[in-house]
Design a protein around this motif. Sequence first.
Motif, short mmCIF file in Angstrom:
data_model
loop_
_atom_site.label_atom_id
_atom_site.label_comp_id
_atom_site.label_asym_id
_atom_site.label_seq_id
_atom_site.Cartn_x
_atom_site.Cartn_y
_atom_site.Cartn_z
N SER A 17 -2.97 -7.86 -8.84
CA SER A 17 -3.24 -7.88 -7.41
C SER A 17 -2.11 -8.56 -6.65
N LEU A 18 -1.66 -9.69 -7.17
CA LEU A 18 -0.56 -10.41 -6.52
C LEU A 18 0.72 -9.57 -6.51
N GLU A 19 0.98 -8.89 -7.61
CA GLU A 19 2.17 -8.04 -7.68
C GLU A 19 2.09 -6.89 -6.68
N ALA A 20 0.88 -6.31 -6.53
CA ALA A 20 0.70 -5.22 -5.57
C ALA A 20 0.92 -5.71 -4.14
N MET A 21 0.50 -6.93 -3.86
CA MET A 21 0.70 -7.50 -2.53
C MET A 21 2.19 -7.69 -2.25
N THR A 22 2.89 -8.24 -3.22
CA THR A 22 4.33 -8.48 -3.06
C THR A 22 5.09 -7.18 -2.87
N GLU A 23 4.75 -6.20 -3.66
CA GLU A 23 5.43 -4.90 -3.56
C GLU A 23 5.17 -4.26 -2.20
N ALA A 24 3.90 -4.35 -1.73
CA ALA A 24 3.58 -3.76 -0.43
C ALA A 24 4.33 -4.44 0.70
N ALA A 25 4.43 -5.75 0.62
CA ALA A 25 5.12 -6.50 1.67
C ALA A 25 6.62 -6.18 1.72
N MET A 26 7.20 -5.94 0.54
CA MET A 26 8.65 -5.71 0.48
C MET A 26 9.00 -4.24 0.69
N ALA A 27 8.19 -3.35 0.12
CA ALA A 27 8.54 -1.92 0.17
C ALA A 27 8.08 -1.26 1.46
N PRO A 29 7.58 -2.66 5.03
CA PRO A 29 7.60 -3.76 5.99
C PRO A 29 7.05 -3.40 7.37
N GLY A 30 6.82 -2.13 7.62
CA GLY A 30 6.43 -1.70 8.96
C GLY A 30 4.96 -1.87 9.28
N ASN A 31 4.67 -1.67 10.57
CA ASN A 31 3.28 -1.65 11.04
C ASN A 31 2.70 -0.28 10.71
N PRO A 32 1.53 -0.20 10.07
CA PRO A 32 1.00 1.11 9.69
C PRO A 32 0.67 2.02 10.87
N SER A 33 0.71 1.47 12.10
CA SER A 33 0.50 2.32 13.27
C SER A 33 1.81 2.86 13.83
N SER A 34 2.93 2.40 13.29
CA SER A 34 4.23 2.89 13.75
C SER A 34 4.56 4.24 13.12
N LEU A 35 5.32 5.06 13.85
CA LEU A 35 5.58 6.42 13.39
C LEU A 35 6.86 6.55 12.57
N ALA A 42 3.88 2.00 5.12
CA ALA A 42 2.73 1.10 5.17
C ALA A 42 1.42 1.89 5.27
N ARG A 43 1.44 2.94 6.10
CA ARG A 43 0.24 3.76 6.24
C ARG A 43 -0.13 4.43 4.93
N ARG A 44 0.85 4.85 4.15
CA ARG A 44 0.58 5.50 2.87
C ARG A 44 -0.12 4.53 1.91
N ILE A 45 0.30 3.28 1.91
CA ILE A 45 -0.35 2.27 1.05
C ILE A 45 -1.81 2.10 1.46
N VAL A 46 -2.05 1.99 2.76
CA VAL A 46 -3.43 1.81 3.25
C VAL A 46 -4.28 3.03 2.91
N ASP A 47 -3.76 4.22 3.12
CA ASP A 47 -4.53 5.44 2.85
C ASP A 47 -4.83 5.60 1.36
N ASP A 48 -3.84 5.32 0.52
CA ASP A 48 -4.06 5.43 -0.92
C ASP A 48 -5.11 4.41 -1.39
N ALA A 49 -5.03 3.21 -0.85
CA ALA A 49 -6.00 2.19 -1.22
C ALA A 49 -7.39 2.56 -0.74
N SER A 234 -10.40 -3.28 15.51
CA SER A 234 -9.04 -3.41 15.99
C SER A 234 -8.31 -4.56 15.31
N GLY A 235 -7.00 -4.45 15.32
CA GLY A 235 -6.14 -5.44 14.67
C GLY A 235 -5.28 -4.76 13.62
N THR A 236 -4.01 -5.13 13.58
CA THR A 236 -3.10 -4.53 12.60
C THR A 236 -3.63 -4.73 11.18
N GLU A 237 -3.65 -3.67 10.42
CA GLU A 237 -4.20 -3.75 9.07
C GLU A 237 -3.39 -4.71 8.19
#
Length: 378
Positions: A17-27, A29-35, A42-49, A234-237
């Motif tokens: 879990s910790l490794e997945a968090m680190t990878e998500a933060a580094m790989a 970095p954007g806001n999942p609402s940004s295009l 970021a949106r792909r990580i949220v959707d897959d999860a 509401s609120g950035t994921e």
Amino acid sequence: MHRYLDCNATYPQLKESLEAMTEAAMAAPGNPSSLHWAGRAARRIVDDARDRLAAFVGTEAGSIVYTSGGTEANNIAIHSVLSTSKPGRIITTAIEHPAVLKPLESFVAGHPEWELVKVRPDVTGVVSVESLKAVINDETRLLCLMYANNESGALQQVEEVAAICREKTVPMLVDAVQMLGKKPLRFNDLGIDFMSLSAHKIGGPKGIGALLVRRGVKLSELTPGGGQERGRRSGTENVPGIAGFSAALGKVDFSGCEAVRDLFESELQKRMPRAEVVAATAPRTANTSLVILPGLDGETLLMQLDLAGFAVASGSACSSGKREPSHVLLAMGASELKARSSLRVSFGPDNGSDDAIALVEALVTADQRLKKMAGMAA
């Protein structure tokens, strides 16, 4: 030597879990609402999860609303139903987690035209289907029932109650925070309206959870803002948190804890015959043991065990810093004195028979020490 036996409060975060968090933060970095590319990653990580969690709990991805945890998930569901309903009756149980009881009590305190009914369990810690059915009437607007009690581990008859709520078209919220990872969850099969989950009970990160919402049920935002989560929260994921939650799914198996728990209880009652095991005859989560040790103060005992290297609890983690007796035990008919003499042990798969025996030894030693201190004081 430190021994961690408080897994119902939180399960230590898994390496995966910790490794997945680190990878998500580094790989990503954007806001999942940004295009742009960073936002899309970021949106792909949220959707897959979201897809993975949906498969794990038996629902579709669109039913999942990510939250900061089980408390927020419960509050969102309660607010959504009560803020859009005409005054009536709310039904819950006297042994619910404060994350359900407190918002219900607060709402009714500010809206005296509403009625809150709290049904008590029997002496085993189980709320009967009949007692809940008996208080459902035409004015019932919501029924809240936990799946597994966080203190006693007693399993409630959610499936049977859900069938009644469907028949009477009563919205139902199930707090499944202590059930996730311990028994299979199939949200759609239950036919309920809402279910709350929390990641840190299964080795995920703290501060992330989810509310499951039945398809077709409209959810009112508790905190309006940017319209994330399809306009429901509401609120950035929390992208790293969501990734860490997903990585923890299915990694912790509590089923093997039953043998260790049973050994602890049997050895404890051999060495301290006055010890009482709460909900011993009820269906329970495999890892949970709530015991009453008459003559001992739970908070004092907790400090003695802490000094000996044991992490256990005297109630729920949300209230263990307070001196109030367990509301769960009081609802089950225990005296206030007994309720203050309780200890909750919640094992994890990393705990073995040596932990169970060592805890019994520590309890016997603490009992003898406290008795000696009481004799000297007298």
